[in-house]
Design an enzyme around this catalytic site. Structure first.
Site, short mmCIF file in Angstrom:
data_model
loop_
_atom_site.label_atom_id
_atom_site.label_comp_id
_atom_site.label_asym_id
_atom_site.label_seq_id
_atom_site.Cartn_x
_atom_site.Cartn_y
_atom_site.Cartn_z
N HIS A 203 -7.09 -4.65 10.34
CA HIS A 203 -6.97 -4.54 9.05
C HIS A 203 -5.50 -5.18 8.66
CE1 HIS A 203 -4.71 -0.41 9.87
NE2 HIS A 203 -3.87 -1.05 9.18
N GLU B 10 -9.64 -1.70 5.55
CA GLU B 10 -10.30 -1.60 6.68
C GLU B 10 -11.36 -2.49 6.97
OE1 GLU B 10 -8.77 0.07 8.90
OE2 GLU B 10 -8.07 2.20 8.20
N ASP C 276 0.79 -1.06 -0.12
CA ASP C 276 -0.10 0.03 -0.13
C ASP C 276 0.85 1.16 0.09
OD1 ASP C 276 0.98 -0.54 2.51
OD2 ASP C 276 -1.09 -0.70 3.42
N ASN D 138 -7.05 -2.63 14.26
CA ASN D 138 -8.35 -2.97 14.23
C ASN D 138 -8.73 -4.13 13.15
OD1 ASN D 138 -7.74 -1.97 11.58
ND2 ASN D 138 -9.58 -0.36 11.81
C1 GLP Z 1 -0.49 0.39 8.62
C2 GLP Z 1 0.00 -0.28 7.52
C3 GLP Z 1 -0.39 -2.01 7.52
C4 GLP Z 1 0.39 -2.40 8.82
C5 GLP Z 1 -0.45 -1.60 10.05
C6 GLP Z 1 0.21 -1.96 11.35
O1 GLP Z 1 -1.62 1.18 8.61
N1 GLP Z 1 -0.91 -0.06 6.21
O2 GLP Z 1 0.11 -2.48 6.52
O3 GLP Z 1 0.56 -3.73 9.06
O4 GLP Z 1 -0.81 -0.57 9.92
O5 GLP Z 1 1.19 -0.98 11.54
P1 GLP Z 1 2.44 -1.20 12.76
O6 GLP Z 1 3.29 -2.39 12.17
O7 GLP Z 1 3.02 0.06 12.86
O8 GLP Z 1 1.41 -1.42 13.91
#
Ligand code: GLP
Length: 238
Positions: free
Chosen positions: A132, A137, A62, A130
């Site tokens: 995702h 989402e 993404d 959440n």
């Molecule tokens: C972000 C990314 C995800 C990631 C998630 C968790 O929003 N788009 O790909 O897995 O949130 O992030 P973190 O590893 O910083 O907790």
């Protein structure tokens, strides 16, 4: 789903990087899906030193819409800083969704380039608080392809820790869809910390539910989940 519960973040990163290295050793021209966020940083730190990316082809999950690729908080910037600048990858084998110009066209082109490379062999995933995956989402369709997505308040809050203020966090992104992710031949999901414990529980022990995007992974036939003890703390069966 195969679950590995590791002592702490460092051991989670070691296990995840060992799995990825094994895939690369078996298939040097691996088509590898990559994730961003804090969770994979330790994994990339190890891969930087130990993995051979000479023939590896990467596809990131993404990118934010509304900030440029060279913004220090863009996922383009993150990937070069945390991995690509330090490994022998051929720059033409790097793919990250583009939030420049026509998003719909970029999304279609992105899915087509994954298809042209024979599909993703191994997709690395983090996990949102959440539940995702990528930026899919709660409520995202199971068969969704790459496209533009609206971020939820929970994700904007979680990601605001990187920005100066919440108002600077982009509210939209371009993300592989759940359908795109589910087409990967194998998946490696990593999660660390108490903040992820509820999402981990819902993903593994809950029902498959459109409001828990990661729960769709229960339907995939080849998923490794590597988490630390904190992230596993709400699981009934360990
Ligand atoms: C972000 C990314 C995800 C990631 C998630 C968790 O929003 N788009 O790909 O897995 O949130 O992030 P973190 O590893 O910083 O907790």
């Amino acid at each position: 789903m195969k679950l590995f519960i590791m002592k702490n973040y460092d051991e989670m990163s070691r296990k995840a990087s060992d799995i990825i290295k094994e895939y690369i050793n078996t298939k040097p021209n691996l088509v590898l899906g990559l994730a961003t966020g804090s969770t994979p940083e330790g994994t990339y730190e190890i891969l930087k030193k130990e993995a051979n990316f000479k023939e590896v082809i990467t596809f990131n999950l993404d990118e934010y819409i509304g900030i440029s690729e060279n913004h220090p908080l863009s996922y383009h910037f993150y990937m070069y800083k945390n991995l690509f600048n330090h490994v022998d990858i051929n720059k033409k084998n790097i793919h990250i969704p583009s939030s420049k110009g026509d998003i719909e066209k970029n999304s279609k082109d992105y899915d087509f380039s994954i298809y042209k490379k024979g599909g993703i062999d191994l997709q690395l995933l983090g996990l949102g608080e959440n539940a995702h995956i990528g930026f899919n989402e709660p409520g995202s369709p199971e068969d969704g392809s790459t496209g533009s997505v609206q971020l939820t308040n929970s994700t904007i809050n979680a990601n605001s820790r990187f920005f100066e203020s919440k108002s600077q966090v982009p509210t939209k992104a371009i993300s592989m869809g759940i359908g795109t992710i589910m087409k990967a031949k194998s998946i490696l999901l990593i999660a660390s910390g108490l903040k992820k414990a509820q999402a981990v529980k819902n993903m593994i022990e809950g029902n498959i539910d459109i409001n828990v995007p990661a729960s769709f992974l229960q339907k995939h036939s080849n998923v490794n989940i590597v988490i630390d003890e904190d992230a596993a703390s709400f699981l009934k069966k360990k």
